[in-house]
Structures are given as C-alpha cells and as structure tokens.
Design an enzyme around this catalytic site. Structure first.
Site, PDB file in Angstrom:
ATOM      1  N   ASP A 142      -0.977   1.672  -4.078  1.00 12.98           N
ATOM      2  CA  ASP A 142      -2.032   0.776  -4.788  1.00 12.98           C
ATOM      3  C   ASP A 142      -2.708   1.548  -5.009  1.00 12.98           C
ATOM      4  O   ASP A 142      -4.344   0.491  -5.793  1.00 12.98           O
ATOM      5  CB  ASP A 142      -1.696  -0.768  -4.172  1.00 12.98           C
ATOM      6  CG  ASP A 142      -2.901  -0.134  -2.379  1.00 12.98           C
ATOM      7  OD1 ASP A 142      -1.802   0.931  -2.518  1.00 12.98           O
ATOM      8  OD2 ASP A 142      -3.343  -0.931  -2.155  1.00 12.98           O
TER       9      ASP A 142
ATOM     10  N   ASP B 115      -5.731   3.331  -3.714  1.00 15.04           N
ATOM     11  CA  ASP B 115      -7.047   2.317  -2.947  1.00 15.04           C
ATOM     12  C   ASP B 115      -7.347   4.123  -2.043  1.00 15.04           C
ATOM     13  O   ASP B 115      -8.056   4.478  -1.981  1.00 15.04           O
ATOM     14  CB  ASP B 115      -7.467   1.533  -1.957  1.00 15.04           C
ATOM     15  CG  ASP B 115      -6.076   1.063  -1.227  1.00 15.04           C
ATOM     16  OD1 ASP B 115      -4.849   1.688  -1.518  1.00 15.04           O
ATOM     17  OD2 ASP B 115      -6.079   0.291  -0.664  1.00 15.04           O
ATOM     18  N   ARG B 116      -6.470   4.485  -1.643  1.00 15.71           N
ATOM     19  CA  ARG B 116      -6.377   5.466  -0.886  1.00 15.71           C
ATOM     20  C   ARG B 116      -5.996   7.494  -2.103  1.00 15.71           C
ATOM     21  O   ARG B 116      -5.565   7.272  -2.930  1.00 15.71           O
ATOM     22  CB  ARG B 116      -5.394   6.273   0.569  1.00 15.71           C
ATOM     23  CG  ARG B 116      -5.683   4.669   1.057  1.00 15.71           C
ATOM     24  CD  ARG B 116      -3.859   4.942   2.376  1.00 15.71           C
ATOM     25  NE  ARG B 116      -3.931   4.239   2.820  1.00 15.71           N
ATOM     26  CZ  ARG B 116      -3.486   3.963   4.577  1.00 15.71           C
ATOM     27  NH1 ARG B 116      -2.557   5.408   4.984  1.00 15.71           N
ATOM     28  NH2 ARG B 116      -3.419   2.808   5.531  1.00 15.71           N
TER      29      ARG B 116
ATOM     30  N   LYS C 187     -12.116   0.889  -1.310  1.00 11.89           N
ATOM     31  CA  LYS C 187     -12.216   1.689  -1.114  1.00 11.89           C
ATOM     32  C   LYS C 187     -10.519   1.789  -2.441  1.00 11.89           C
ATOM     33  O   LYS C 187     -10.023   1.316  -3.244  1.00 11.89           O
ATOM     34  CB  LYS C 187     -11.108   2.809  -0.399  1.00 11.89           C
ATOM     35  CG  LYS C 187      -9.336   1.511  -0.103  1.00 11.89           C
ATOM     36  CD  LYS C 187      -9.139   2.322   1.621  1.00 11.89           C
ATOM     37  CE  LYS C 187      -7.289   2.673   1.710  1.00 11.89           C
ATOM     38  NZ  LYS C 187      -7.580   0.712   2.199  1.00 11.89           N
TER      39      LYS C 187
ATOM     40  N   ASP D  92      -2.151   6.505  -3.502  1.00 12.42           N
ATOM     41  CA  ASP D  92      -1.225   5.838  -3.295  1.00 12.42           C
ATOM     42  C   ASP D  92      -0.896   4.792  -4.131  1.00 12.42           C
ATOM     43  O   ASP D  92      -1.125   5.103  -5.013  1.00 12.42           O
ATOM     44  CB  ASP D  92      -1.653   5.215  -1.927  1.00 12.42           C
ATOM     45  CG  ASP D  92      -2.535   4.129  -1.120  1.00 12.42           C
ATOM     46  OD1 ASP D  92      -3.435   4.110  -2.794  1.00 12.42           O
ATOM     47  OD2 ASP D  92      -2.295   3.261  -0.799  1.00 12.42           O
TER      48      ASP D  92
ATOM     49  N   SER E 147       0.923  -1.236  -0.165  1.00 12.05           N
ATOM     50  CA  SER E 147       0.402  -0.210   0.102  1.00 12.05           C
ATOM     51  C   SER E 147       0.496   1.031  -0.005  1.00 12.05           C
ATOM     52  O   SER E 147       1.452   1.598  -0.292  1.00 12.05           O
ATOM     53  CB  SER E 147      -1.330   0.210   1.062  1.00 12.05           C
ATOM     54  OG  SER E 147      -1.908   1.100   1.326  1.00 12.05           O
ATOM     55  N   HIS E 148       0.795   1.852   1.122  1.00 14.11           N
ATOM     56  CA  HIS E 148       0.748   3.415   1.178  1.00 14.11           C
ATOM     57  C   HIS E 148       2.400   3.323   1.932  1.00 14.11           C
ATOM     58  O   HIS E 148       3.411   4.256   2.002  1.00 14.11           O
ATOM     59  CB  HIS E 148       0.436   4.200   2.055  1.00 14.11           C
ATOM     60  CG  HIS E 148       0.009   3.150   3.272  1.00 14.11           C
ATOM     61  ND1 HIS E 148      -0.682   2.436   3.291  1.00 14.11           N
ATOM     62  CD2 HIS E 148       0.916   4.193   4.677  1.00 14.11           C
ATOM     63  CE1 HIS E 148      -0.909   2.450   4.372  1.00 14.11           C
ATOM     64  NE2 HIS E 148       0.558   3.133   4.906  1.00 14.11           N
TER      65      HIS E 148
END
Ligand code: G16
Length: 551
Positions: free
Chosen positions: A288, A290-291, A386, A286, A122-123
């Site tokens: 991947d 999703d944010r 998300k 981010d 992720s982030h």
C-alpha cells in the site's frame, strides 16, 4: 437525481472484528463472507456518526481507495452503495480503486474530508487465499486512534442491520462525478493530491538535475500500488530513465509475491543492487506504499538508521524542512539512533507504542515533525501515514546535496553518532494461545530478571512498556516487554498486531557502540539472540531454533 431504493438489511455480529495495529486484517475469504464487509463498514459509519457527524453525513466527504489487491474493487462498490444509503454527501474514489495509503491521507487533508477507508493488508500477500484489510482514517488523514477503533469494535458487536442501495457498479475507470441519489460519487486522479504534496516539500529541479548528471537508481514497486506513483514522479517528473521503476504495474496478487520491502522479499532488487554494475541507489515500497526499503550498492540501510539520517539532513537539504524539526518520534522497539540526532539538534524524541496511529496526536499538536518505525516506516507531518515514496525522495535529496554514496552517508553518520547494531527476529505462525502464555510468563518473570545474565551482559532493568499520550492523556498498557542490559543493549518482545494466521513473535535486539560501525552485526548480536531463545524456551515450546525472518 436518481431516486434510490434504500435497503435496510438484517445482520448478526461476527466475532473478531476488532481492528489491530492497523485496521481489520483477515484472510480474503473471511472478508468475502456475506455481510462481513457490510457489518464492519456500517459499524465504522455508526461510530463516526456518533462523534463526527451527529447531524448526519449530508455535508461530509468520505475518501475510498486501496492497493489494488484481490477483492479491492468489489469491496469498493459495496462501500459506495453503503455510503449512499447512509447519506454521505460525497465519496471520492481513486481511479481504478487505486490510492496508496499516504495518498489517502493526502487526499483527506487537502480536500478536507471527514475520513477515509483504506483497503489493504499492507505488506501481506494478496489473492483469494491470502490477505485483505480495511482501515478507517480520521479527519487529520491518519489511522483512527484506539478510542475510535474501540468504538467501531463495540458497534461490530451489537450490529443488527446495515444500509445499502440497489445500484449497478460505478465505473471506476472513468474520472468524473456520478450522482447516487443525493450522494456525489467522484472518481478522482489517484496521483494528483499526493504528487502536489511532494512538490511542495522537495526541490524537483534539483532532483531532475541529479538524474541528468547520470545518477542511476532502481525502484521496486513490488507489483503493488506505488508503481503508478513512482513512474509518474521518478520517470516522468524527475527524468529518471525508463526502466528505473521495476514491477511497476499493480497486480491483484502482486505477481504471487509478498509485497514486503525487506531483504528477504525484495530479492530481485537486492540481487540487482549487489551486481557489479549496480545503480547508485535502490529502493522499494510495500503493498500500500507506506513502507520503504533503502539500499546502496550492496549496502542495506536499517530503518532506524534511515530515520536518524533523514532527520539529521532534512533541515539542510529539503526545502520543506528548512525551518527545522519541532521534534521527532519513534516507536518503542525502533532503534535509538534517532534519539542521538534529536539530542544533537536540541529537540525532543518521543517514544510511542507500535502503530502509526500513536504519532497522530504528536504531529497534530506540532510536537514532532518526523517519525519512524523499525517496520520500514518513515514519515513526517506532511500527511498522517508513513510514506514510502517520501522516504525515497528524502534519500534522493540527501544524495543530490552531498554527492556521496549511500554507504558513505551511513558510515559518516556512524562515525559521528555511533551505531545501533539492530535486528528484528520474527517467529511466524506460532500457535496463538501458547504464544500469549509465553509472553504472560515472561511478564511475570520481569521483576526477577535484574542481576541475571543474558548474552555476555547482566540485566540492569526490565519492564512492560506503557505509554501516556502527552496530548490527550490516554494510556496504552502492555505495549511490549523490555529488558535493558548493563552494557547498554536492549531486547524487546511483543506479539505482532497485524498477522492473519496464528501469532508472530517479534524479538528486537539492539546494541549500541561508538565504534564507527565497523563490527560484524551477526557477531555483535548472535550471543544475545541465542540467550534470548533460551530465556523463552522457544525450542521446547515451539520447536523453533531459528527465526522465520530477520530484518
Ligand atoms: C502496521 C502499522 C505499523 C506497525 C506495523 C507492524 O504497518 O501501521 O505502525 O509498525 O504494522 O505492526 P506489528 O508489529 O503489530 O505487526 P503496515 O505497513 O502493516 O500498515
């Protein structure tokens, strides 16, 4: 059809392969150990076969893709070989190994796959000395719920062998299909399914007209997975000028940056949005995808406000939500801004533990349409993750329909609904054992806190949040400690479930005021923050006077 040599390789369990808030996340070098990825992936297959494919995987489809970080391609080749050895009927892989997290979800749903493996931390930063992760998503396109992740974990503890095949690497750059024994490996266009979903929801013509009218935005892909998606949708389909997308090429190390779209890590965007010639709208996603981070000119929209504002406007301004919202949901530590919108719409607002996986049942059962979290996540029932770019398109739709600035939209919202002054304070890289002890001590203290003072107020109540899923009745306990104050403020404490080093303490501060939002947030929250640090004895325990990051 090639005849494959299936190898059954003996292995031994690794400690600590229990998925956290969002899959298994560790340092990249941990994943690079011999058998580490293999053990986890075989454990996923064993767990999934038990419930989802008792007759074997012959008729089943697996989606695989990641955010392009270091070790993405190697892990994908390992997974392809293991999927073939385990007899999967089809494996769909994003071209170049690239699929954003919401795109994996869209592809699982549109192609009726059994599940998918998302490769991302992720982030968190990428690189050989940074972070990597693997997450399994189920048939509905969402992260596996706890019942499944616990079964996967149980498999990791008793694993004795994994299956793989001897085969050269698949060319991930060429779209098309290759047979690996009885398994069809298809390299797919990474953008197609996701873009089709966006086109079904949003009025692309209206957004095209917005950019034609001279509206300007900056989108920071942070050298991560959304670059190709944003270029294709914003610049090619919606006619935003070239250069609207910055840092648009996914890099294995994200250019050495932290691909975390907040005010600290998206500093290039934040600076450009604060300049005198700043564009109308700024956004970032981010690692991947999703944010999301939403900015106006020199103006930051908190994730809690963003969720509330999207929920309020969507039925009027976005075609995909014209029928209205069935309900909304937020994670417990997220600000209560959306609760007030739900009340005005006459719909339920569900409060879940942290982790997108908890929204899955609510969305599947049609109990809610939109959901969001303070950790810069917003989404809806169009997928089961998300979705960063979706949030950006929501905001573009709001700005196109209202023709107001981001700041005006937010301030109007505060005028109407009041404002949740909200911050999250993170204390990163604390020693794990003392941090867990500190939370345990606070848990013991909770029942004695009533009537004591914190900040300028008195404790009205305190509890340890637990959640019973209204759909399947499962209960999750110890999901965060909450203190409610008599003036309506709330403080939440929990340890992060996504960190890869030591423990991260998160303190969430919220104070509601019907004051039109004009007070200074620092002044509103500083007394609370100070007294909370004293309550936890953070300085004595960890020599920490200030948080590592405030979001
Ligand atoms: C993940 C989860 C989110 C969660 C976030 C922070 O996001 O999907 O639901 O809010 O982690 O979790 P924690 O507070 O436990 O660190 P992502 O974007 O990292 O996948």
């Amino acid at each position: 059809m090639d005849k494959l040599n299936i190898a059954v390789v003996a292995t031994k369990p690794f400690d600590g392969q229990r998925p956290g808030t969002s899959g298994l996340r560790k340092k990249t070098r941990v994943f690079m150990q011999p058998c580490y990825v293999e053990n986890f992936v075989q454990s996923v297959f064993n767990a999934v076969r038990e419930t989802d494919a008792p007759a074997g995987f012959e008729q089943e489809t697996l989606v695989v893709g990641g955010d392009g970080r270091y070790f993405n391609r190697e892990a994908i080749q390992t997974i392809i070989r293991m999927a073939a050895a385990n007899g999967w009927g089809r494996v769909l892989v994003g071209r170049g190994g690239i699929l954003s997290t919401p795109a994996v979800s869209a592809t699982i749903r549109r192609r009726k796959a059994t599940g998918g493996l998302v490769l991302s931390a992720s982030h968190n930063p990428g690189g050989i000395n940074e972070d990597f992760g693997i997450k399994y998503n189920i048939r509905n396109g969402g992260p596996a719920p706890e019942s499944v992740t616990e079964r996967i974990y149980a498999e990791t503890q008793k694993i004795t062998e994994y299956r793989t095949v001897e085969h050269t690497d698949i060319d991930l750059e060429k779209e098309g299909s290759v047979a690996l024994g009885a398994t069809e490996v298809v390299v797919i266009d990474s953008l197609a399914d996701y873009t089709a979903v966006m086109e079904e929801l949003f009025d692309f013509k209206q957004l095209y007209a917005l950019f034609q009218s001279g509206f300007r935005m900056l989108f920071d892909a942070m050298s991560a997975v959304t670059g190709p998606y944003a270029r294709s949708i914003l610049e090619e389909r919606l006619g935003a000028p070239r250069g609207t997308v910055i840092n648009g090429t996914p890099l294995e190390d994200f250019g050495g940056h932290h691909p975390d779209p907040n005010m600290v890590h998206a500093h290039e965007l934040v600076e450009r949005m604060s300049a005198s010639d700043a564009p109308d709208f700024g956004a970032a996603c981010d690692g991947d995808g999703d944010r999301n981070l939403i900015l106006g000119r020199g103006f930051f929209v908190t994730p809690g406000d963003s969720l509330a504002i999207i929920a309020d406007h969507a039925p009027r301004v976005i075609p995909g939500y014209r029928a209205g919202l069935k309900g909304v949901a937020r994670s417990m530590p997220t600000s209560t801004a959306v609760d007030r919108v739900a009340e005005s719409l006459g719909i339920t607002c569900y409060e879940t533990p942290t982790g997108w996986k908890f929204f899955g049942n609510l969305l599947d059962a049609g109990l809610c349409t939109m959901c969001g979290e303070e950790s810069f996540g917003t989404g809806s029932d169009h997928v089961r993750e998300k979705d960063g770019l979706w949030a950006v398109l929501c905001w573009l739709s709001i700005l196109a329909a209202t023709r107001k600035s981001v700041k005006e939209v937010v301030e109007e919202h505060w005028q109407r609904f009041g404002r949740s002054y909200y911050q999250r304070h993170d204390y990163e890289a604390l020693e794990a054992a003392p941090a867990a002890e500190m939370i345990a001590e606070l848990r013991e203290q909770l029942s004695f806190l009533k009537g004591t003072s914190i900040g300028e107020s008195t404790v009205a109540s305190a509890d340890d949040f637990s959640y019973t899923d209204p759909v399947d009745g499962s209960t999750s306990t110890h999901q965060g400690l909450r203190i409610f104050l008599e003036d309506g403020s709330r403080i939440v404490f929990r340890l992060s479930g996504t960190g890869t080093e030591g423990a991260t303490l998160r303190i969430y501060l919220e104070r509601f005021a019907q004051d039109g939002g004009t007070s200074d947030i620092e002044q509103v929250l500083a007394p609370l923050a100070r007294d909370v640090r004293a309550l936890l004895k953070l300085n004595e325990r960890f020599k920490r006077e200030e948080p590592t990051v405030i979001t």
